[in-house]
Structures are given as structure tokens and as C-alpha cells.
Design a protein around this motif. Structure first.
Motif, PDB file in Angstrom:
ATOM      1  N   VAL A  28       0.856  -1.174   0.000  1.00 60.65           N
ATOM      2  CA  VAL A  28       0.000   0.000   0.000  1.00 60.65           C
ATOM      3  C   VAL A  28       0.893   1.226   0.000  1.00 60.65           C
ATOM      4  N   HIS A  29       0.632   2.156  -0.905  1.00 55.78           N
ATOM      5  CA  HIS A  29       1.483   3.332  -1.023  1.00 55.78           C
ATOM      6  C   HIS A  29       0.639   4.532  -1.392  1.00 55.78           C
ATOM      7  N   LYS A  30       0.783   5.609  -0.647  1.00 55.61           N
ATOM      8  CA  LYS A  30       0.125   6.858  -1.017  1.00 55.61           C
ATOM      9  C   LYS A  30       1.220   7.895  -1.240  1.00 55.61           C
ATOM     10  N   CYS A  63       4.211   7.668   3.546  1.00 53.62           N
ATOM     11  CA  CYS A  63       3.536   6.983   2.440  1.00 53.62           C
ATOM     12  C   CYS A  63       2.554   5.921   2.921  1.00 53.62           C
ATOM     13  N   MET A  64       2.293   5.884   4.221  1.00 47.76           N
ATOM     14  CA  MET A  64       1.368   4.907   4.779  1.00 47.76           C
ATOM     15  C   MET A  64      -0.015   5.522   4.967  1.00 47.76           C
ATOM     16  N   GLY A  73      -3.524   1.285   7.764  1.00 47.49           N
ATOM     17  CA  GLY A  73      -4.848   1.023   7.226  1.00 47.49           C
ATOM     18  C   GLY A  73      -4.828   0.872   5.719  1.00 47.49           C
ATOM     19  N   PHE A  74      -6.010   0.835   5.157  1.00 52.55           N
ATOM     20  CA  PHE A  74      -6.193   0.637   3.725  1.00 52.55           C
ATOM     21  C   PHE A  74      -7.461   1.374   3.340  1.00 52.55           C
TER      22      PHE A  74
END
Length: 95
Positions: A28-30, A63-64, A73-74
Motif C-alpha cells: 500500500v502506497h500513497k 507513504c502509509m 490502514g487501507f
């Protein structure tokens, strides 16, 4: 012209907790705020601020996706999109 009254039932919003088991690791990466700013500067052809010292641990934390209580989270919308995509590939279903 006659007037009709339409009555809508309230939406029944509920919360569930579930475990999703996958067949491959989840990554997961933002985009961090720093990365968003750099992309915006590049798109607007603004002069960049140059290279800064990097802190890999801080970059990884930025980036989480985190829940309200700070746990990893997601995004729920990603799960919804995955379910819609999965069911759209089942023959004879409508989405």
C-alpha cells in the motif's frame, strides 16, 4: 399536472470488521505531501527547490495510510473498487 410524493427509506449504514486473505503480499502506497508538492511544481514548470537530505524511515511513514488511532490502514474505496471489478468479471452479473 399531478404531484407525486416519493418517500425514501433511510440508508442502513453499518460497520463490519473483516479479514481479507490474499494470495500475494499487499503493498500500500500513497503519495506523501512532499511528493505531491514536487509533482505540482513540475507540472506548473516551477523551479524546484533542489535536492534535500533524505530520511528513508520518515518517507516510508509518510507513504502509509493510517487509521484514526494511528494503525496502518487501507482505503475502503479500494476494497469497494476491487469487489466491483471482481464481480464484473463474473458471467451473467450486472454492476
Amino acid at each position: 399536472m399531478a404531484t407525486r410524493t416519493i418517500t425514501l427509506e433511510p440508508i442502513n449504514i453499518q460497520r463490519i470488521e473483516l479479514t481479507i486473505v490474499g494470495d500475494s503480499p499487499l503493498l500500500v502506497h500513497k503519495f506523501s505531501e512532499k511528493m505531491r508538492k514536487a509533482m505540482l511544481e513540475k507540472q506548473n514548470k516551477q523551479k524546484t527547490s533542489g535536492r534535500e537530505d533524505r530520511n528513508p524511515e520518515e518517507e516510508a511513514l509518510q507513504c502509509m495510510y493510517l487509521t484514526e488511532d494511528g494503525r496502518p490502514g487501507f482505503p475502503a474505496i479500494a476494497i469497494k473498487c476491487a469487489m466491483v471489478d471482481a464481480v464484473s468479471q463474473v458471467k451473467g452479473t450486472l454492476t
